[in-house]
Design a protein around this motif. Structure first.
Motif, PDB file in Angstrom:
ATOM      1  N   ASP A 189       1.222   0.545   9.486  1.00  0.00           N
ATOM      2  CA  ASP A 189       0.257   1.343  10.249  1.00  0.00           C
ATOM      3  C   ASP A 189       0.772   2.753  10.498  1.00  0.00           C
ATOM      4  O   ASP A 189       0.022   3.728  10.434  1.00  0.00           O
ATOM      5  N   THR A 210      -9.151   0.496   7.043  1.00  0.00           N
ATOM      6  CA  THR A 210      -8.444  -0.647   7.611  1.00  0.00           C
ATOM      7  C   THR A 210      -9.345  -1.876   7.580  1.00  0.00           C
ATOM      8  O   THR A 210     -10.491  -1.832   8.014  1.00  0.00           O
ATOM      9  N   TYR A 216      -5.450  -3.116   3.989  1.00  0.00           N
ATOM     10  CA  TYR A 216      -6.113  -1.827   3.742  1.00  0.00           C
ATOM     11  C   TYR A 216      -6.774  -1.844   2.378  1.00  0.00           C
ATOM     12  O   TYR A 216      -6.399  -2.594   1.485  1.00  0.00           O
TER      13      TYR A 216
END
Length: 221
Positions: A189, A210, A216
């Motif tokens: 992240d 996301t 992702y």
């Protein structure tokens, strides 16, 4: 570049893994044909080193199964067999090359390099206004170059190469970070946020989206 070694003799697979990792390749190892076939589908290797004599599924069976779904990944047989008929069988099954045991590491390395030259990927990868020049490791938004760290570059390239496919956190941490044990994937992240900030991505256009609880996806839609 990622190489999958499917070899049941641990001495050979460990030797190859160490040598190829020293050459800068990312290496995955499977010890039988069944696991090797599963990993070939999961890991999406750039090249496969495949032993002929394997437990559970033979190398020939693994090669044939891979070719039913994948026509591109180079497959090199590692084999003690050397008759003309056996060589023909391997090539008919879809192998690109073979090398007879025992072999020199230097010869194998040169054969691998030849196949990678023959299977060169596009020099420029694109995602919307983002483009990557893979040979020079440069990233651009429109015509403006953006400076990324090596890890940021690797992560962005990984996602764009798999454009339209959801990349799980586990696959990212294994393939980009080369970590194959339980690890806090929250670090991903941090890097995604840094990439988005540096590329000044428009929030209305989710080029890097996301997928909550999964990972992702790089997508232009």
């Amino acid at each position: 570049m990622k190489i999958l070694i499917i070899e049941d003799e641990s001495g050979i697979s460990n030797f190859l893994k160490q040598g190829l990792e020293e050459e800068g390749y990312t290496i995955h190892v499977a010890s039988d044909g069944m696991i090797g076939l599963e990993m070939a589908k999961k890991e999406m290797p750039d090249l496969i080193l495949l032993d002929w004599m394997l437990p559970k599924l033979t190398g020939l069976e693994v090669c044939e199964a891979i070719r039913k779904e994948d026509q591109k990944t180079p497959i090199l047989f590692l084999t003690a067999k050397d008759t003309v008929q056996e060589t023909i069988e391997g090539l008919k099954a879809g192998a690109n090359d073979y090398i007879k045991k025992p072999f020199s590491f230097e010869e194998l390395l040169e054969r691998i390099k030849i196949h990678f030259r023959n299977e060169q990927k596009p020099e420029i990868l694109k995602l919307g206004s983002i483009s990557i020049k893979t040979l020079s490791h440069q990233v651009f938004v429109e015509d403006k170059e953006v400076l990324l760290t090596q890890r940021e570059y690797d992560l962005l390239k990984y996602l764009i190469e798999r454009k339209g496919t959801v990349c799980s956190r586990n696959s990212i941490i294994e393939d980009v970070w080369d970590i194959h044990f339980e690890y806090d994937t929250g670090v991903i992240d941090v890097f995604i946020n840094a990439i988005r900030k540096k590329l000044n991505l428009n929030k209305d256009v989710e080029l890097i989206k996301t997928i909550r609880g999964v990972g992702y996806i790089a997508n232009e839609n």
